[in-house]
Design a protein around this motif. Structure first.
Motif, mmCIF file in Angstrom:
data_model
loop_
_atom_site.group_PDB
_atom_site.id
_atom_site.type_symbol
_atom_site.label_atom_id
_atom_site.label_comp_id
_atom_site.label_asym_id
_atom_site.label_seq_id
_atom_site.Cartn_x
_atom_site.Cartn_y
_atom_site.Cartn_z
ATOM 1 N N LEU A 95 0.644 -1.183 0.113
ATOM 2 C CA LEU A 95 0.388 -0.287 0.502
ATOM 3 C C LEU A 95 1.137 1.441 0.160
ATOM 4 C CD1 LEU A 95 -2.699 1.009 0.444
ATOM 5 C CD2 LEU A 95 -2.567 1.017 3.394
ATOM 6 N N ALA A 96 2.157 1.778 0.307
ATOM 7 C CA ALA A 96 3.025 2.233 0.805
ATOM 8 C C ALA A 96 3.682 2.753 -0.154
ATOM 9 C CB ALA A 96 3.668 2.048 1.955
ATOM 10 N N ASN A 97 3.694 1.809 -1.255
ATOM 11 C CA ASN A 97 4.558 1.935 -2.555
ATOM 12 C C ASN A 97 3.752 2.480 -3.334
ATOM 13 O OD1 ASN A 97 6.138 0.148 -1.330
ATOM 14 N ND2 ASN A 97 6.939 -0.292 -2.584
ATOM 15 N N LEU A 256 0.627 -2.129 9.393
ATOM 16 C CA LEU A 256 -0.359 -2.292 10.720
ATOM 17 C C LEU A 256 -0.912 -3.695 10.461
ATOM 18 C CD1 LEU A 256 -0.529 0.541 12.637
ATOM 19 C CD2 LEU A 256 1.011 -1.382 13.574
ATOM 20 N N VAL A 257 -1.441 -3.479 9.394
ATOM 21 C CA VAL A 257 -3.075 -4.727 8.340
ATOM 22 C C VAL A 257 -2.359 -5.473 7.599
ATOM 23 C CG1 VAL A 257 -5.288 -4.520 7.558
ATOM 24 C CG2 VAL A 257 -4.954 -2.477 8.709
ATOM 25 N N PHE A 258 -1.164 -4.747 6.681
ATOM 26 C CA PHE A 258 -1.160 -6.085 5.432
ATOM 27 C C PHE A 258 0.767 -7.341 6.225
ATOM 28 C CE2 PHE A 258 -3.588 -3.262 3.805
ATOM 29 C CZ PHE A 258 -4.432 -4.118 3.448
ATOM 30 N N GLY A 259 0.927 -6.294 7.336
ATOM 31 C CA GLY A 259 2.723 -6.336 7.592
ATOM 32 C C GLY A 259 3.959 -6.320 6.184
ATOM 33 N N GLU A 260 3.666 -4.709 5.889
ATOM 34 C CA GLU A 260 4.368 -4.593 4.764
ATOM 35 C C GLU A 260 5.081 -3.719 5.216
ATOM 36 O OE1 GLU A 260 0.473 -4.809 1.346
ATOM 37 O OE2 GLU A 260 1.853 -2.806 2.043
ATOM 38 N N VAL A 261 6.560 -4.348 5.433
ATOM 39 C CA VAL A 261 7.555 -3.531 5.908
ATOM 40 C C VAL A 261 8.703 -2.687 4.686
ATOM 41 C CG1 VAL A 261 10.075 -3.347 7.594
ATOM 42 C CG2 VAL A 261 7.671 -4.909 7.437
ATOM 43 N N PRO A 262 8.298 -1.400 4.626
ATOM 44 C CA PRO A 262 8.787 -0.746 3.620
ATOM 45 C C PRO A 262 10.516 -0.655 3.650
ATOM 46 C CG PRO A 262 8.497 0.616 5.102
ATOM 47 C CD PRO A 262 8.196 -0.182 5.492
#
Length: 306
Positions: A95-97, A256-262
């Protein structure tokens, strides 16, 4: 403690960005279980009904006959293209990307206004535009390990959104913005309905998926209402930079929701894009423009069907 008008407006802007980003997060949760076309249809139906009620309450439905203009059609078609690209990228990317790439939209609109609308853009803003897109390339990483081909769809989404926003600026002022939003939402919904079969057919809706899409549509309306309140309560030059809080929300929700670490490259590229956008906003203010390009882009910097 009583907040000043500018601080209150900044709070409203942050809430607006949270609403838009939560909408993206809910949509990302659902998009794995159904096609982009079905998401457009279901979420669009909810959004169209709610926007239609707002338009009816505001007395602008009588203006719908004035929407039969080529520019309105081009805007709606651009929104369809951007929505399809956005949903495809959102399903396959953090999501952040996706959010970070979309922060380049004001830069793309500034470039488009210079190239196609012949608006004056000095060398400082051109440098900021180039730096911003260099930041996007750091996020995308073409040809390097970690490259995701779906990031090219996110870039194409930016192009469609830029076209949408440039066209929006050419729509006559006598056509109410809410009427344009209603027509666009309706068009996106109808196109989504036609694409359901080509995109793989209908997936049975569950209470959970339907609730999420309804919640996403409500969050869109909340986002738009709070951004209107923000622009009315404070100075635009003070409030506009808080649009970039959308990236902070995306980072938090992704983690927090998807466990995506930038990773470092994503954070570095995002920082460059945001810094370039803020500098472009500063230069537009310094140049004395009464309506900076950065203020005329879509509030969420993302396609939303409205």
């Amino acid at each position: 403690m009583t907040l000043s008008p500018n601080l209150r407006a900044a709070l409203f802007m942050a809430i607006s960005m949270a609403g838009f980003t939560l909408n993206d997060a809910l949509t990302k949760t659902v998009i794995g279980d159904m096609s982009a076309a079905q998401v457009m249809l279901v979420r669009g139906t909810f959004a169209t009904i709610m926007i239609g009620l707002l338009a009816w309450h505001g007395g602008v439905l009588s203006s719908l006959s004035s929407l039969r203009r080529p520019l309105v059609a081009v805007r709606a078609a651009s929104e369809v293209g951007s929505t399809l690209c956005f949903l495809a990228a959102l399903a396959q990317m953090p999501l952040a990307n996706v959010s970070a790439i979309l922060q380049a939209l004001p830069l793309a609109v500034t470039m488009g206004a210079a190239l196609f609308l012949h608006e004056p853009v000095g060398w400082r803003r051109w440098t900021a535009i180039l730096a911003g897109f260099a930041g996007v390339m750091i996020i995308v990483r073409p040809g390097f390990e970690g490259f995701n081909s779906y990031s090219l769809l996110a870039l194409l989404c930016v192009a469609f959104c830029a076209l949408r926003d440039l066209v929006t600026r050419r729509i006559p002022e006598d056509i109410p913005s809410l009427a344009v939003s209603f027509a666009t939402a309706l068009f996106v919904t109808v196109v989504g309905g036609f694409l359901v079969v080509p995109y793989g057919g209908w997936t049975e809706l569950t209470v959970t998926s339907t609730s999420m899409l309804l919640g996403a549509a409500i969050l869109l309306i909340v986002g738009y209402q709070f951004i209107i309140m923000a622009m009315r309560a404070g100075d635009i030059s003070f409030v506009a930079p808080f649009r970039y809080t959308a990236l902070i929300w995306a980072l938090l929700l992704g983690l927090l929701v998807f466990g995506e670490v930038p990773d470092f490259a994503m954070l570095l590229g995002a920082a460059i894009v945001v810094a370039s956008g803020l500098y472009t906003l500063y230069r537009e203010r310094h140049a004395g423009k009464t309506q900076p390009v950065t203020d005329t882009t879509s509030p969420a910097m993302a396609p939303d069907g409205v």
